[in-house]
Design a protein around this motif. Structure first.
Motif, PDB file in Angstrom:
ATOM      1  N   MET A 201       6.270  -7.244  -9.113  1.00 47.77           N
ATOM      2  CA  MET A 201       5.754  -6.571  -7.922  1.00 47.77           C
ATOM      3  C   MET A 201       4.729  -5.519  -8.303  1.00 47.77           C
ATOM      4  O   MET A 201       3.736  -5.302  -7.589  1.00 47.77           O
ATOM      5  CB  MET A 201       6.907  -5.941  -7.147  1.00 47.77           C
ATOM      6  CG  MET A 201       6.493  -5.224  -5.876  1.00 47.77           C
ATOM      7  SD  MET A 201       7.870  -4.483  -4.981  1.00 47.77           S
ATOM      8  CE  MET A 201       8.172  -3.017  -5.985  1.00 47.77           C
ATOM      9  N   GLY A 202       4.944  -4.843  -9.445  1.00 47.34           N
ATOM     10  CA  GLY A 202       3.983  -3.843  -9.908  1.00 47.34           C
ATOM     11  C   GLY A 202       2.612  -4.428 -10.172  1.00 47.34           C
ATOM     12  O   GLY A 202       1.592  -3.716 -10.058  1.00 47.34           O
ATOM     13  N   GLY A 203       2.557  -5.720 -10.537  1.00 42.43           N
ATOM     14  CA  GLY A 203       1.254  -6.372 -10.697  1.00 42.43           C
ATOM     15  C   GLY A 203       0.485  -6.427  -9.391  1.00 42.43           C
ATOM     16  O   GLY A 203      -0.745  -6.315  -9.376  1.00 42.43           O
ATOM     17  N   GLY A 204       1.211  -6.591  -8.291  1.00 42.88           N
ATOM     18  CA  GLY A 204       0.561  -6.512  -6.985  1.00 42.88           C
ATOM     19  C   GLY A 204       0.173  -5.101  -6.625  1.00 42.88           C
ATOM     20  O   GLY A 204      -0.884  -4.865  -6.031  1.00 42.88           O
ATOM     21  N   VAL A 205       1.013  -4.130  -6.996  1.00 46.14           N
ATOM     22  CA  VAL A 205       0.714  -2.732  -6.690  1.00 46.14           C
ATOM     23  C   VAL A 205      -0.590  -2.296  -7.361  1.00 46.14           C
ATOM     24  O   VAL A 205      -1.437  -1.642  -6.733  1.00 46.14           O
ATOM     25  CB  VAL A 205       1.882  -1.818  -7.123  1.00 46.14           C
ATOM     26  CG1 VAL A 205       1.500  -0.348  -6.957  1.00 46.14           C
ATOM     27  CG2 VAL A 205       3.141  -2.130  -6.324  1.00 46.14           C
ATOM     28  N   VAL A 206      -0.783  -2.658  -8.631  1.00 43.87           N
ATOM     29  CA  VAL A 206      -2.003  -2.204  -9.314  1.00 43.87           C
ATOM     30  C   VAL A 206      -3.239  -2.920  -8.768  1.00 43.87           C
ATOM     31  O   VAL A 206      -4.328  -2.342  -8.745  1.00 43.87           O
ATOM     32  CB  VAL A 206      -1.890  -2.349 -10.848  1.00 43.87           C
ATOM     33  CG1 VAL A 206      -0.758  -1.492 -11.381  1.00 43.87           C
ATOM     34  CG2 VAL A 206      -1.746  -3.798 -11.298  1.00 43.87           C
TER      35      VAL A 206
ATOM     36  N   THR B  51      -3.731  -4.888 -16.374  1.00 44.04           N
ATOM     37  CA  THR B  51      -2.872  -5.852 -17.070  1.00 44.04           C
ATOM     38  C   THR B  51      -1.808  -6.287 -16.082  1.00 44.04           C
ATOM     39  O   THR B  51      -1.084  -5.453 -15.528  1.00 44.04           O
ATOM     40  CB  THR B  51      -2.223  -5.229 -18.318  1.00 44.04           C
ATOM     41  OG1 THR B  51      -3.250  -4.837 -19.236  1.00 44.04           O
ATOM     42  CG2 THR B  51      -1.300  -6.240 -18.996  1.00 44.04           C
ATOM     43  N   LEU B  52      -1.736  -7.589 -15.838  1.00 42.62           N
ATOM     44  CA  LEU B  52      -0.815  -8.156 -14.864  1.00 42.62           C
ATOM     45  C   LEU B  52       0.231  -8.970 -15.607  1.00 42.62           C
ATOM     46  O   LEU B  52      -0.075 -10.030 -16.150  1.00 42.62           O
ATOM     47  CB  LEU B  52      -1.568  -9.048 -13.869  1.00 42.62           C
ATOM     48  CG  LEU B  52      -2.835  -8.455 -13.234  1.00 42.62           C
ATOM     49  CD1 LEU B  52      -3.502  -9.484 -12.336  1.00 42.62           C
ATOM     50  CD2 LEU B  52      -2.506  -7.174 -12.458  1.00 42.62           C
TER      51      LEU B  52
ATOM     52  N   LEU C 299      -4.055  -1.104  -5.641  1.00 43.58           N
ATOM     53  CA  LEU C 299      -4.716   0.152  -5.989  1.00 43.58           C
ATOM     54  C   LEU C 299      -6.192  -0.072  -6.300  1.00 43.58           C
ATOM     55  O   LEU C 299      -7.062   0.705  -5.880  1.00 43.58           O
ATOM     56  CB  LEU C 299      -4.006   0.789  -7.180  1.00 43.58           C
ATOM     57  CG  LEU C 299      -4.494   2.176  -7.607  1.00 43.58           C
ATOM     58  CD1 LEU C 299      -4.188   3.218  -6.545  1.00 43.58           C
ATOM     59  CD2 LEU C 299      -3.867   2.576  -8.935  1.00 43.58           C
ATOM     60  N   ALA C 300      -6.485  -1.153  -7.042  1.00 42.09           N
ATOM     61  CA  ALA C 300      -7.883  -1.450  -7.378  1.00 42.09           C
ATOM     62  C   ALA C 300      -8.710  -1.725  -6.124  1.00 42.09           C
ATOM     63  O   ALA C 300      -9.918  -1.428  -6.088  1.00 42.09           O
ATOM     64  CB  ALA C 300      -7.945  -2.645  -8.320  1.00 42.09           C
ATOM     65  N   LEU C 301      -8.086  -2.277  -5.094  1.00 38.55           N
ATOM     66  CA  LEU C 301      -8.815  -2.581  -3.860  1.00 38.55           C
ATOM     67  C   LEU C 301      -9.197  -1.312  -3.097  1.00 38.55           C
ATOM     68  O   LEU C 301     -10.276  -1.256  -2.491  1.00 38.55           O
ATOM     69  CB  LEU C 301      -7.959  -3.476  -2.962  1.00 38.55           C
ATOM     70  CG  LEU C 301      -7.809  -4.932  -3.395  1.00 38.55           C
ATOM     71  CD1 LEU C 301      -6.778  -5.651  -2.531  1.00 38.55           C
ATOM     72  CD2 LEU C 301      -9.149  -5.647  -3.310  1.00 38.55           C
TER      73      LEU C 301
ATOM     74  N   ARG D  14       0.797  -1.227   0.000  1.00 32.48           N
ATOM     75  CA  ARG D  14       0.000   0.000   0.000  1.00 32.48           C
ATOM     76  C   ARG D  14       0.829   1.276   0.000  1.00 32.48           C
ATOM     77  O   ARG D  14       0.364   2.305  -0.489  1.00 32.48           O
ATOM     78  CB  ARG D  14      -0.975   0.014   1.174  1.00 32.48           C
ATOM     79  CG  ARG D  14      -2.230  -0.809   0.890  1.00 32.48           C
ATOM     80  CD  ARG D  14      -3.386  -0.376   1.758  1.00 32.48           C
ATOM     81  NE  ARG D  14      -3.861   0.967   1.437  1.00 32.48           N
ATOM     82  CZ  ARG D  14      -4.819   1.591   2.124  1.00 32.48           C
ATOM     83  NH1 ARG D  14      -5.389   0.976   3.142  1.00 32.48           N
ATOM     84  NH2 ARG D  14      -5.214   2.806   1.801  1.00 32.48           N
ATOM     85  N   ASP D  15       2.051   1.251   0.553  1.00 31.04           N
ATOM     86  CA  ASP D  15       2.881   2.455   0.408  1.00 31.04           C
ATOM     87  C   ASP D  15       3.044   2.788  -1.067  1.00 31.04           C
ATOM     88  O   ASP D  15       2.922   3.943  -1.481  1.00 31.04           O
ATOM     89  CB  ASP D  15       4.255   2.236   1.045  1.00 31.04           C
ATOM     90  CG  ASP D  15       4.290   2.614   2.523  1.00 31.04           C
ATOM     91  OD1 ASP D  15       3.239   3.003   3.069  1.00 31.04           O
ATOM     92  OD2 ASP D  15       5.363   2.501   3.139  1.00 31.04           O
ATOM     93  N   PHE D  16       3.304   1.754  -1.871  1.00 33.29           N
ATOM     94  CA  PHE D  16       3.492   1.959  -3.309  1.00 33.29           C
ATOM     95  C   PHE D  16       2.186   2.354  -3.993  1.00 33.29           C
ATOM     96  O   PHE D  16       2.149   3.288  -4.804  1.00 33.29           O
ATOM     97  CB  PHE D  16       4.049   0.697  -3.957  1.00 33.29           C
ATOM     98  CG  PHE D  16       5.415   0.294  -3.482  1.00 33.29           C
ATOM     99  CD1 PHE D  16       6.481   1.174  -3.551  1.00 33.29           C
ATOM    100  CD2 PHE D  16       5.646  -0.972  -2.965  1.00 33.29           C
ATOM    101  CE1 PHE D  16       7.752   0.801  -3.130  1.00 33.29           C
ATOM    102  CE2 PHE D  16       6.902  -1.359  -2.545  1.00 33.29           C
ATOM    103  CZ  PHE D  16       7.960  -0.470  -2.621  1.00 33.29           C
ATOM    104  N   SER D  17       1.109   1.645  -3.692  1.00 32.33           N
ATOM    105  CA  SER D  17      -0.151   1.934  -4.387  1.00 32.33           C
ATOM    106  C   SER D  17      -0.704   3.297  -3.990  1.00 32.33           C
ATOM    107  O   SER D  17      -1.287   4.011  -4.820  1.00 32.33           O
ATOM    108  CB  SER D  17      -1.181   0.831  -4.132  1.00 32.33           C
ATOM    109  OG  SER D  17      -1.570   0.756  -2.783  1.00 32.33           O
ATOM    110  N   ASP D  18      -0.520   3.687  -2.737  1.00 33.70           N
ATOM    111  CA  ASP D  18      -0.965   5.024  -2.315  1.00 33.70           C
ATOM    112  C   ASP D  18      -0.137   6.110  -3.009  1.00 33.70           C
ATOM    113  O   ASP D  18      -0.661   7.185  -3.346  1.00 33.70           O
ATOM    114  CB  ASP D  18      -0.856   5.168  -0.797  1.00 33.70           C
ATOM    115  CG  ASP D  18      -1.938   4.400  -0.051  1.00 33.70           C
ATOM    116  OD1 ASP D  18      -2.862   3.870  -0.695  1.00 33.70           O
ATOM    117  OD2 ASP D  18      -1.848   4.320   1.195  1.00 33.70           O
ATOM    118  N   ASP D  19       1.162   5.845  -3.225  1.00 34.85           N
ATOM    119  CA  ASP D  19       1.987   6.800  -3.971  1.00 34.85           C
ATOM    120  C   ASP D  19       1.468   6.964  -5.398  1.00 34.85           C
ATOM    121  O   ASP D  19       1.392   8.086  -5.925  1.00 34.85           O
ATOM    122  CB  ASP D  19       3.439   6.321  -4.025  1.00 34.85           C
ATOM    123  CG  ASP D  19       4.137   6.336  -2.678  1.00 34.85           C
ATOM    124  OD1 ASP D  19       3.631   6.985  -1.745  1.00 34.85           O
ATOM    125  OD2 ASP D  19       5.198   5.681  -2.566  1.00 34.85           O
TER     126      ASP D  19
END
Length: 354
Positions: free
Chosen positions: A109-114, A129-130, A117-119, A84-89
């Protein structure tokens, strides 16, 4: 060496959270009016890896450097929040740019970040796209998503190769060691038959990674379970431990964006018996003392992703899986023409749906 390819521009977006570096490619005419694609890189990389893809897409594109990577500020990572630090950024950057309902592409890891973010900010997401995404239950989990041990033994910052971390910190661009970033790119980021004209650029991207307990690989704590360490609370690798990460909530999203899942058939990093999994290394005798299949089975990462995406589809979502034969962890680099075609079809279908 210039790190920007012709046609790509870099800027800085200052938010309340972070100073974030952003790459952009703008288009004139009808293409410039299309919904942009926002690209989120993975671990030990940066937005630089997306430049050829950005130049090939017939729509505006934005690639964001996550904290501690590329030219973004090396803010500490609180792994207790998962990704969430990444997705909030990322959300803060999109808010600052006054963007919503964008197409999001996340790699590794970016696939988890997006997905994260969707959550938490679903209004920002038109499609996902993952590419070779982190498993949705996090690392250190069994087929059904439960933790192998409560403390995530074998996951997190303790799993970083000390020589590799040192060479990252020293900016080593050589190939003199199998633990050098260049050697790791060749052996793990791409399939064995791939030769890349931009390899120097990709290595320079890897070398932007901030290292240490608050960054890569993160901290760890002792464990009574093999191999003797468990997940810590700080830094990059701990964000993806099953102790802290659970992305399965996407199944319950009310408005489910269409998902494209792209993976290489020869991915050395994310796979059902990956050699980036300590349990696999133990099974094959690379790490001594492995307690056996029952206590520490290799993680079925592909099967776990398929399980969650099958449930997503059963709950009304649209999912398309594309396997790139012979490709490793980076299909967008290894078969760019097919990748652009498949991604374009996915985005067009998402916009028809919308």
């Amino acid at each position: 060496m210039s790190t920007l390819l012709p046609g790509i521009e870099q800027s800085v977006v200052q938010t309340e959270r972070l100073r974030t570096a952003v790459l952009r490619r703008s288009l004139d005419g009808d293409g410039g009016e299309r919904t942009p694609v926002v690209l989120i890189h993975g671990n030990i990389s940066s937005s630089l890896f997306f430049q050829p893809l950005m130049l090939a897409l017939e729509r505006p594109s934005i690639a964001i450097d996550l904290r501690g990577f590329g030219d973004s500020a090396p803010a500490p990572v609180d792994a207790r929040r998962g990704l969430r630090d990444f997705s909030d950024d990322v959300a803060a950057v999109l808010d600052a740019l006054e963007l919503s309902e964008v197409h999001l592409l996340g790699w590794s890891m970016g696939g988890g970040v997006v997905q994260q973010l969707a959550l938490y900010r679903p209004e920002l997401v038109a499609s996902l796209t993952l590419q070779a995404p982190v498993p949705p239950y996090g690392f250190g989990t069994l087929a059904d998503g439960t933790l192998c041990t409560p403390d995530g033994a074998g996951t997190g910052g303790g799993g970083g190769n000390p020589e590799f971390v040192q060479r990252l910190a020293e900016g080593d661009a050589s190939d003199e060691s199998g633990a050098s970033p260049r050697a790791v790119f060749r052996s793990s980021y791409v399939g064995p038959d791939h030769h890349d004209a931009h390899e120097d650029l990709w290595v320079s991207s890897m070398l932007t990674t901030a290292t240490g307990p608050d960054h890569y690989p993160g901290d760890s704590r002792p464990s009574e379970h093999w191999p003797g360490f468990g997940a810590g609370d700080r830094g990059v690798l701990n964000t993806m431990s099953g102790v802290h990460l659970d992305l399965t909530g996407i199944v319950d999203l009310v408005d489910k964006p269409p998902i494209l899942w792209v993976r290489g058939s020869r991915d050395a990093i994310v796979g059902d018996e990956s050699f980036f999994d300590l349990h696999t290394l133990g099974k094959h005798g690379v790490v001594p003392g492995w307690p056996g299949e029952e206590a520490a089975p290799p993680q079925p990462m592909i099967a776990q992703t398929r399980d969650v995406l099958d449930r997503y589809a059963a709950a009304g979502g649209q999912v398309r899986e594309e396997v790139f034969a012979g490709a490793g962890h980076s299909p967008h680099l290894e078969d760019p023409a097919r990748f652009v075609r498949v991604l374009g079809e996915h985005l067009a279908a998402a916009e028809r749906r919308g």
